[in-house]
Design an enzyme around this catalytic site. Structure first.
Site, PDB file in Angstrom:
ATOM      1  N   CYS A 213      14.521  33.585   1.835  1.00  0.00           N
ATOM      2  CA  CYS A 213      13.777  32.328   1.820  1.00  0.00           C
ATOM      3  C   CYS A 213      14.617  31.202   2.420  1.00  0.00           C
ATOM      4  O   CYS A 213      14.779  31.125   3.631  1.00  0.00           O
ATOM      5  CB  CYS A 213      13.300  32.015   0.413  1.00  0.00           C
ATOM      6  SG  CYS A 213      11.987  30.766   0.369  1.00  0.00           S
ATOM      7  N   HIS A 316      10.426  36.727  -0.866  1.00  0.00           N
ATOM      8  CA  HIS A 316      11.387  37.063  -1.922  1.00  0.00           C
ATOM      9  C   HIS A 316      11.245  38.543  -2.302  1.00  0.00           C
ATOM     10  O   HIS A 316      10.392  38.881  -3.130  1.00  0.00           O
ATOM     11  CB  HIS A 316      11.149  36.182  -3.161  1.00  0.00           C
ATOM     12  CG  HIS A 316      11.613  34.782  -3.016  1.00  0.00           C
ATOM     13  ND1 HIS A 316      12.789  34.311  -3.572  1.00  0.00           N
ATOM     14  CD2 HIS A 316      11.059  33.724  -2.352  1.00  0.00           C
ATOM     15  CE1 HIS A 316      12.934  33.029  -3.266  1.00  0.00           C
ATOM     16  NE2 HIS A 316      11.901  32.649  -2.542  1.00  0.00           N
ATOM     17  N   GLU A 318      13.063  40.276  -4.189  1.00  0.00           N
ATOM     18  CA  GLU A 318      13.432  40.519  -5.591  1.00  0.00           C
ATOM     19  C   GLU A 318      12.237  40.371  -6.522  1.00  0.00           C
ATOM     20  O   GLU A 318      12.287  40.826  -7.674  1.00  0.00           O
ATOM     21  CB  GLU A 318      14.560  39.574  -6.023  1.00  0.00           C
ATOM     22  CG  GLU A 318      14.170  38.116  -6.179  1.00  0.00           C
ATOM     23  CD  GLU A 318      14.261  37.310  -4.896  1.00  0.00           C
ATOM     24  OE1 GLU A 318      14.368  36.069  -4.993  1.00  0.00           O
ATOM     25  OE2 GLU A 318      14.225  37.909  -3.798  1.00  0.00           O
TER      26      GLU A 318
END
Length: 346
Positions: A213, A316, A318
């Site tokens: 990001c 993202h 994650e």
């Protein structure tokens, strides 16, 4: 009297004849000779083998002591090198993650009155899911009046195997030679300076880097690129890339032809989360596009050309749950990042 002449012939009718007994005794002597022949050959063979055995030479009597010593030292060095390589191969990877920075507001009290550096939990756990160690890298303060330190960010680049730049505050327009068009988009100049130094130290050390990001945007800025300060304002036809749904806001992306990331996803497309109002505008030197948003061509992934692994992702990874049928599984990206870390730590 025998019908044979006595000259030159034995008398077959006279077994007690002495000459006959003498002749009968001769085969017995020949048998003894045939039995002793293998014994003679065996002893001869043993003698030859003994003659081929090289005598043990004492080091003090070695005609080439220096050559012997060099051969020993070379063999010892090979053994030590092999053992060291095996230890490096088995050693757990150590990955650094840049810190988010909380700046205290005026008049704040308690902990809120202090500058905080921290990790968002999901990014740490995502990297650790491949059984590697994670270390948050704090900013350094070499000129501090209270706690000065001689540690430099290059020391982290030297001792860690790779770097992840996590998301967070906007990149300050000042960092890419622009002015903020609105007060709320001034970004975090302090964090920019800290992460830019960290980024360049790891790239100079030829260690792999993954920007997420904000980290993707900063990677582009680090090589002279610029950003859209606000997608909705500067690209009116763009889809919403940020929403109150936060990580539940999603859109489809396309991997560019022959891109490195595209090779990891043969389907050439996928669904990702979207939590950003800034984006890459003009590309920095050596930066190439790896993926774009399918509906509006906003850049979603970049890579530094001719690098082992220096990649930026606008989404993202994650926040993508393993096995989620809707969002792409980003594990192959993480595995490639860690593979590059293993290969470059030698």
């Amino acid at each position: 009297m025998s019908k044979f002449s006595k000259k030159g012939f034995c008398n077959m009718d006279e077994p007690n004849n002495p000459s006959s007994q003498q002749n009968l005794a001769k085969p017995t002597e020949n048998n003894q000779e045939s039995k002793s022949a293998p014994e003679i050959k065996t002893s001869t063979k043993v003698a030859k083998e003994k003659s081929n055995i090289k005598p043990i030479v004492s080091p003090t009597l070695d005609p080439h002591p220096w050559r012997t010593m060099m051969e020993y030292m070379q063999a010892r060095f090979r053994t030590i090198s092999q053992n060291a390589a095996q230890k490096l191969t088995r050693r757990t990877l150590k990955i650094g993650i840049s810190a988010r920075i909380f700046h205290p507001s005026e008049g704040a009290k308690g902990l809120s009155s202090k500058t905080l550096q921290y990790l968002e939990e999901s990014i740490a756990h995502w990297v650790m899911s491949r059984d590697v160690m994670v270390f948050m890298i704090p900013s350094v303060n070499t000129n501090g009046r209270i706690h000065p330190s001689n540690i430099r960010l290059r020391d982290y680049a030297k001792h860690l195997d790779g770097l992840v730049l996590q998301g967070g505050a906007d990149v300050a327009p000042e960092t890419y030679a622009e002015r903020a068009t609105r007060p709320e988009w001034i970004g975090d100049r302090t964090r920019d300076m800290y992460e830019l130094e960290l980024l360049h130290e790891f790239i100079e050390a030829r260690k792999p880097l993954l920007g997420i990001c904000r980290g993707c945007q900063l990677l582009n800025v680090a090589f002279g690129g610029t950003l859209y300060q606000d997608i909705a304002t500067e690209v009116p036809n763009a889809i919403p890339h940020v929403h109150d749904l936060y990580d539940k806001n999603m859109h489809e992306l396309l991997f560019t032809p022959n891109s490195h990331l595209g090779k990891l996803f043969p389907q050439n497309t996928g669904l990702v989360n979207s939590i950003h109002h800034q984006a890459v505008k003009t590309l920095g030197k050596g930066i190439v596009i790896e993926a774009v948003s399918k509906n509006d061509n906003i850049i979603e992934a970049i890579r530094l050309r001719d690098s082992k692994f220096v990649v930026g992702l606008q989404w993202h990874p994650e926040f993508h749950s393993a096995g989620d049928p809707n969002l792409i599984d980003c594990t192959p990206i993480l595995d490639n990042f860690l593979r590059a870390a293993r290969e470059t730590r030698f």
